[in-house]
Enzyme design. Structure first.
Site, PDB file in Angstrom:
ATOM      1  N   THR A   1       0.818  -1.223   0.000  1.00 29.18           N
ATOM      2  CA  THR A   1       0.000   0.000   0.000  1.00 29.18           C
ATOM      3  C   THR A   1       0.849   1.269   0.000  1.00 29.18           C
ATOM      4  N   GLY A   2       2.166   1.122   0.057  1.00 27.78           N
ATOM      5  CA  GLY A   2       3.041   2.300   0.049  1.00 27.78           C
ATOM      6  C   GLY A   2       3.295   2.799  -1.366  1.00 27.78           C
TER       7      GLY A   2
ATOM      8  N   ASP B   1       6.056   2.760  -3.288  1.00 29.96           N
ATOM      9  CA  ASP B   1       6.758   1.812  -4.170  1.00 29.96           C
ATOM     10  C   ASP B   1       5.935   0.549  -4.365  1.00 29.96           C
TER      11      ASP B   1
ATOM     12  N   LEU C   1       9.181  -4.488   0.949  1.00 29.42           N
ATOM     13  CA  LEU C   1       9.142  -3.021   0.959  1.00 29.42           C
ATOM     14  C   LEU C   1       8.540  -2.474   2.248  1.00 29.42           C
TER      15      LEU C   1
ATOM     16  N   GLN D   1       8.686   1.230   8.501  1.00 29.36           N
ATOM     17  CA  GLN D   1       8.410   2.547   9.057  1.00 29.36           C
ATOM     18  C   GLN D   1       9.465   3.388   8.352  1.00 29.36           C
TER      19      GLN D   1
ATOM     20  N   THR E   1      18.636   1.371   1.498  1.00 26.20           N
ATOM     21  CA  THR E   1      18.460   2.816   1.334  1.00 26.20           C
ATOM     22  C   THR E   1      19.766   3.596   1.417  1.00 26.20           C
TER      23      THR E   1
ATOM     24  N   GLU F   1      20.056   6.137   3.028  1.00 27.67           N
ATOM     25  CA  GLU F   1      20.190   6.609   4.420  1.00 27.67           C
ATOM     26  C   GLU F   1      21.273   5.825   5.168  1.00 27.67           C
TER      27      GLU F   1
ATOM     28  N   TYR G   1      16.262   4.942  11.815  1.00 30.17           N
ATOM     29  CA  TYR G   1      15.809   4.316  10.567  1.00 30.17           C
ATOM     30  C   TYR G   1      17.000   3.753   9.791  1.00 30.17           C
TER      31      TYR G   1
ATOM     32  N   LYS H   1      17.743  -0.196   8.938  1.00 27.51           N
ATOM     33  CA  LYS H   1      17.872  -0.647   7.548  1.00 27.51           C
ATOM     34  C   LYS H   1      19.226  -1.317   7.304  1.00 27.51           C
TER      35      LYS H   1
ATOM     36  N   ARG I   1       3.751   9.818  -3.357  1.00 27.45           N
ATOM     37  CA  ARG I   1       4.627   9.957  -2.187  1.00 27.45           C
ATOM     38  C   ARG I   1       3.798  10.356  -0.968  1.00 27.45           C
TER      39      ARG I   1
HETATM   40  P1  NAP Z   1       6.047   3.995   2.253  1.00 28.81           P
HETATM   41  O1  NAP Z   1       5.215   4.733   1.265  1.00 28.81           O
HETATM   42  O2  NAP Z   1       6.216   4.542   3.621  1.00 28.81           O
HETATM   43  O3  NAP Z   1       5.434   2.512   2.360  1.00 28.81           O
HETATM   44  C1  NAP Z   1       5.748   1.646   3.416  1.00 28.81           C
HETATM   45  C2  NAP Z   1       4.792   0.472   3.368  1.00 28.81           C
HETATM   46  O4  NAP Z   1       5.097  -0.421   4.463  1.00 28.81           O
HETATM   47  C3  NAP Z   1       3.306   0.835   3.542  1.00 28.81           C
HETATM   48  O5  NAP Z   1       2.529   0.023   2.723  1.00 28.81           O
HETATM   49  C4  NAP Z   1       3.051   0.508   4.995  1.00 28.81           C
HETATM   50  O6  NAP Z   1       1.706   0.249   5.295  1.00 28.81           O
HETATM   51  C5  NAP Z   1       3.881  -0.756   5.108  1.00 28.81           C
HETATM   52  N1  NAP Z   1       4.123  -1.155   6.492  1.00 28.81           N
HETATM   53  C6  NAP Z   1       4.476  -0.368   7.541  1.00 28.81           C
HETATM   54  N2  NAP Z   1       4.586  -1.105   8.662  1.00 28.81           N
HETATM   55  C7  NAP Z   1       4.278  -2.378   8.310  1.00 28.81           C
HETATM   56  C8  NAP Z   1       4.214  -3.583   9.035  1.00 28.81           C
HETATM   57  N3  NAP Z   1       4.501  -3.633  10.329  1.00 28.81           N
HETATM   58  N4  NAP Z   1       3.873  -4.726   8.367  1.00 28.81           N
HETATM   59  C9  NAP Z   1       3.584  -4.689   7.051  1.00 28.81           C
HETATM   60  N5  NAP Z   1       3.626  -3.560   6.304  1.00 28.81           N
HETATM   61  C10 NAP Z   1       3.975  -2.419   6.947  1.00 28.81           C
HETATM   62  O7  NAP Z   1       7.511   3.747   1.691  1.00 28.81           O
HETATM   63  P2  NAP Z   1       8.042   3.767   0.166  1.00 28.81           P
HETATM   64  O8  NAP Z   1       8.515   5.140  -0.146  1.00 28.81           O
HETATM   65  O9  NAP Z   1       7.069   3.097  -0.712  1.00 28.81           O
HETATM   66  O10 NAP Z   1       9.346   2.879   0.296  1.00 28.81           O
HETATM   67  C11 NAP Z   1       9.278   1.461   0.108  1.00 28.81           C
HETATM   68  C12 NAP Z   1      10.465   0.817   0.812  1.00 28.81           C
HETATM   69  O11 NAP Z   1      11.674   1.331   0.283  1.00 28.81           O
HETATM   70  C13 NAP Z   1      10.533   1.092   2.314  1.00 28.81           C
HETATM   71  O12 NAP Z   1      11.101  -0.052   2.916  1.00 28.81           O
HETATM   72  C14 NAP Z   1      11.492   2.254   2.431  1.00 28.81           C
HETATM   73  O13 NAP Z   1      12.111   2.248   3.695  1.00 28.81           O
HETATM   74  C15 NAP Z   1      12.454   1.937   1.310  1.00 28.81           C
HETATM   75  N6  NAP Z   1      13.114   3.064   0.663  1.00 28.81           N
HETATM   76  C16 NAP Z   1      12.393   4.117   0.203  1.00 28.81           C
HETATM   77  C17 NAP Z   1      13.033   5.136  -0.466  1.00 28.81           C
HETATM   78  C18 NAP Z   1      12.283   6.304  -1.033  1.00 28.81           C
HETATM   79  O14 NAP Z   1      12.919   7.321  -1.346  1.00 28.81           O
HETATM   80  N7  NAP Z   1      10.976   6.200  -1.225  1.00 28.81           N
HETATM   81  C19 NAP Z   1      14.428   5.067  -0.685  1.00 28.81           C
HETATM   82  C20 NAP Z   1      15.114   3.961  -0.217  1.00 28.81           C
HETATM   83  C21 NAP Z   1      14.454   2.945   0.442  1.00 28.81           C
HETATM   84  P3  NAP Z   1       0.851   1.370   6.128  1.00 28.81           P
HETATM   85  O15 NAP Z   1       0.822   2.562   5.246  1.00 28.81           O
HETATM   86  O16 NAP Z   1      -0.437   0.715   6.384  1.00 28.81           O
HETATM   87  O17 NAP Z   1       1.662   1.614   7.384  1.00 28.81           O
HETATM   88  O1  F7E Z   2      13.724  14.566   3.782  1.00 29.56           O
HETATM   89  C1  F7E Z   2      14.872  17.938   4.665  1.00 29.56           C
HETATM   90  C2  F7E Z   2      15.189  16.789   5.612  1.00 29.56           C
HETATM   91  O2  F7E Z   2      11.800  13.308   4.709  1.00 29.56           O
HETATM   92  C3  F7E Z   2      14.650  14.988   2.802  1.00 29.56           C
HETATM   93  C4  F7E Z   2      12.679   8.269   2.909  1.00 29.56           C
HETATM   94  O3  F7E Z   2      11.961   7.762   1.803  1.00 29.56           O
HETATM   95  O4  F7E Z   2      14.525   8.891   1.519  1.00 29.56           O
HETATM   96  C5  F7E Z   2      13.580   9.399   2.451  1.00 29.56           C
HETATM   97  O5  F7E Z   2      14.233   9.930   3.585  1.00 29.56           O
HETATM   98  C6  F7E Z   2      15.468  16.146   3.313  1.00 29.56           C
HETATM   99  C7  F7E Z   2      16.057  15.934   4.721  1.00 29.56           C
HETATM  100  O6  F7E Z   2      13.383  12.194   3.065  1.00 29.56           O
HETATM  101  C8  F7E Z   2      11.712  19.336   5.727  1.00 29.56           C
HETATM  102  O7  F7E Z   2      15.831  17.276   6.791  1.00 29.56           O
HETATM  103  C9  F7E Z   2      13.676  20.073   5.213  1.00 29.56           C
HETATM  104  O8  F7E Z   2      17.380  16.401   4.741  1.00 29.56           O
HETATM  105  O9  F7E Z   2      11.820  13.879   2.252  1.00 29.56           O
HETATM  106  P1  F7E Z   2      12.568  13.501   3.463  1.00 29.56           P
HETATM  107  P2  F7E Z   2      14.650  11.471   3.703  1.00 29.56           P
HETATM  108  O10 F7E Z   2      14.819  11.762   5.142  1.00 29.56           O
HETATM  109  O11 F7E Z   2      15.802  11.749   2.795  1.00 29.56           O
HETATM  110  C10 F7E Z   2      15.384   7.859   2.015  1.00 29.56           C
HETATM  111  C11 F7E Z   2      16.290   7.424   0.901  1.00 29.56           C
HETATM  112  C12 F7E Z   2      14.636   6.756   2.672  1.00 29.56           C
HETATM  113  O12 F7E Z   2      15.055   5.609   2.650  1.00 29.56           O
HETATM  114  C13 F7E Z   2      13.500   7.145   3.548  1.00 29.56           C
HETATM  115  O13 F7E Z   2      12.626   6.050   3.775  1.00 29.56           O
HETATM  116  O14 F7E Z   2      14.614  17.277   3.428  1.00 29.56           O
HETATM  117  N1  F7E Z   2      13.700  18.735   5.064  1.00 29.56           N
HETATM  118  N2  F7E Z   2      12.477  20.469   5.629  1.00 29.56           N
HETATM  119  C14 F7E Z   2      12.499  18.241   5.362  1.00 29.56           C
HETATM  120  N3  F7E Z   2      12.025  16.972   5.343  1.00 29.56           N
HETATM  121  C15 F7E Z   2      10.726  16.799   5.696  1.00 29.56           C
HETATM  122  N4  F7E Z   2      10.214  15.556   5.647  1.00 29.56           N
HETATM  123  N5  F7E Z   2       9.927  17.850   6.081  1.00 29.56           N
HETATM  124  C16 F7E Z   2      10.369  19.135   6.112  1.00 29.56           C
HETATM  125  O15 F7E Z   2       9.644  20.055   6.459  1.00 29.56           O
END
Ligand code: NAP
Ligand code: F7E
Length: 327
Positions: A11-12, A14, A81, A84, A126, A128, A150, A154, A185
């Site tokens: 449901t997220g 990705d 995927l 939290q 990630t 991160e 986080y 990871k 997003r």
């Molecule tokens: P997202 O939108 O936050 O989606 C996370 C998904 O995990 C949601 O479907 C959520 O469901 C589910 N989830 C949370 N807790 C769970 C649990 N206990 N059991 C089963 N499902 C659970 O994240 P995303 O952006 O699609 O990212 C997908 C994956 O890639 C994540 O693992 C994230 O950490 C990783 N990642 C993301 C990025 C990025 O930039 N987007 C980059 C690198 C890695 P609910 O909504 O119901 O909680």
């Molecule tokens: O922040 C700055 C913040 O929350 C990006 C997740 O998908 O990507 C994501 O993590 C930057 C940071 O993403 C605000 O401090 C400024 O430097 O969009 P973000 P993130 O922390 O990079 C990685 C790859 C993952 O794996 C994670 O799951 O933006 N920033 N002002 C802010 N960020 C937020 N959220 N809100 C602000 O107001």
């Protein structure tokens, strides 16, 4: 024979795009659905695939539920995927983040080992994990230095994936994905927070946008491109680790400029810096080197930051006009 896949986190952002990609390739797609009191299916609905996926109740923190999910789905490929995934929240809920984003991956690996070690596995690692960067451009050989609970969770999941590959010969891969965004997003992440804010300001529904550290730099790509890289990893002969990124880095400030100027506004007139959004430890800059993914997977990022942000602002303008700002 139809290929079956299980996606945790379906449901997220990705999860929804990956489900769509796999359905288009003819897969039978199942997803693990954790119990929530409110509706979480809006992304599947927006992609019009809600009725095409098989949703199985289950939480990645519960090994028995993951085992059932793998058996019921008859998956040959499992994409983990679930997480939290919001970095900011990981300081408020560090142990939950460890259980879901860290131990959750170990549960899936263990469930595969116990059910059928031939099942192929993808772990959502990630950028991160690089945190306080140890090289100007980060690739698969760059040492890790996570800066948030986080990132630490990871990193455990990442090494468990490598360990299961080396210990049990699983076809297990990690994608070290840099930030990727889309109209799907979550609203708490900075790009979507900005594009939603821009739309609401343009339509007179809001005056200012409160942000934290806008000097942070990220390597931002389009989520639709990145889920394709995940699938490609599981089609290789062996499991491996790949950086997936655009190879460009941009400040949050510049991203704001692009978003506001797309609707003829200036970010300086509306963005207010609020210390509430600063993090206890920041990842100042990320810049990925996707050469390995390009060479071995034939993958390449296709979407510029300008195209991505324009797409997101346009989607949020539509939603704001229709009175449905988040979904
Ligand atoms: P997202 O939108 O936050 O989606 C996370 C998904 O995990 C949601 O479907 C959520 O469901 C589910 N989830 C949370 N807790 C769970 C649990 N206990 N059991 C089963 N499902 C659970 O994240 P995303 O952006 O699609 O990212 C997908 C994956 O890639 C994540 O693992 C994230 O950490 C990783 N990642 C993301 C990025 C990025 O930039 N987007 C980059 C690198 C890695 P609910 O909504 O119901 O909680
Ligand atoms: O922040 C700055 C913040 O929350 C990006 C997740 O998908 O990507 C994501 O993590 C930057 C940071 O993403 C605000 O401090 C400024 O430097 O969009 P973000 P993130 O922390 O990079 C990685 C790859 C993952 O794996 C994670 O799951 O933006 N920033 N002002 C802010 N960020 C937020 N959220 N809100 C602000 O107001």
């Amino acid at each position: 024979m139809t290929q079956a896949a299980l996606i945790t986190g379906i449901t997220g952002q990705d999860g929804a795009y990956l489900a769509q990609l796999l359905l288009n390739k003819g897969y039978a797609v199942s997803g693990l659905l954790p119990r929530r009191s409110s509706d979480t299916l809006w992304r599947l609905r927006e992609l019009r695939i809600e009725g095409d996926v098989n949703l199985i109740d289950g939480d990645v923190a519960d090994l028995s539920a993951v085992l059932r999910g793998i058996r019921e789905s008859k998956a040959a490929e499992v994409y983990n995927l679930a997480a939290q995934s919001f970095v900011g929240t990981s300081w408020q809920q560090p142990l939950l983040t460890a259980q879901v984003s860290g131990v959750g991956a170990a549960n899936v690996l263990e469930a595969i080992r116990l059910t059928d070690p031939a099942i192929r596995f993808y772990q959502a690692s990630t950028s991160e994990m690089f945190g306080l960067i140890q090289a100007e451009r980060q690739d698969e050989t760059t040492p890790f230095y996570p800066r948030s609970p986080y990132g630490v969770a990871k990193l455990y999941a990442h090494w468990m994936t490598i360990n299961y590959r080396e210990s049990f010969n699983l076809h297990a891969s990690t994608g070290i994905l840099f930030n990727h965004e889309s109209p799907l997003r979550g609203i708490e992440f900075v790009t979507r927070k900005v594009t939603d804010g821009v739309a609401r300001i343009k339509l007179g529904l809001q005056k200012e946008l409160r942000l934290g550290n806008i000097d942070a730099r990220r390597d931002w790509g389009f989520a639709g491109d990145y889920v394709d890289a995940m699938w490609r990893m599981l089609q290789q002969e062996k499991g491996d680790d790949y950086v997936v990124a655009t190879g460009h880095t941009t400040t949050v400030r510049e991203m704001c400029r692009i978003a506001f100027s797309h609707v003829g506004l200036s970010y300086e007139d509306h963005v207010v810096i609020d210390p509430k959004f600063f993090r206890p430890a920041e990842v100042d800059v990320l810049l990925g080197n996707p050469a390995k993914a390009e060479r071995l997977l034939g993958w390449t990022a296709t979407t510029s930051l300008e195209q991505l942000i324009s797409m997101m602002v346009d989607a949020d303008m539509r939603r704001a006009r229709e009175g449905r700002p988040q979904a």
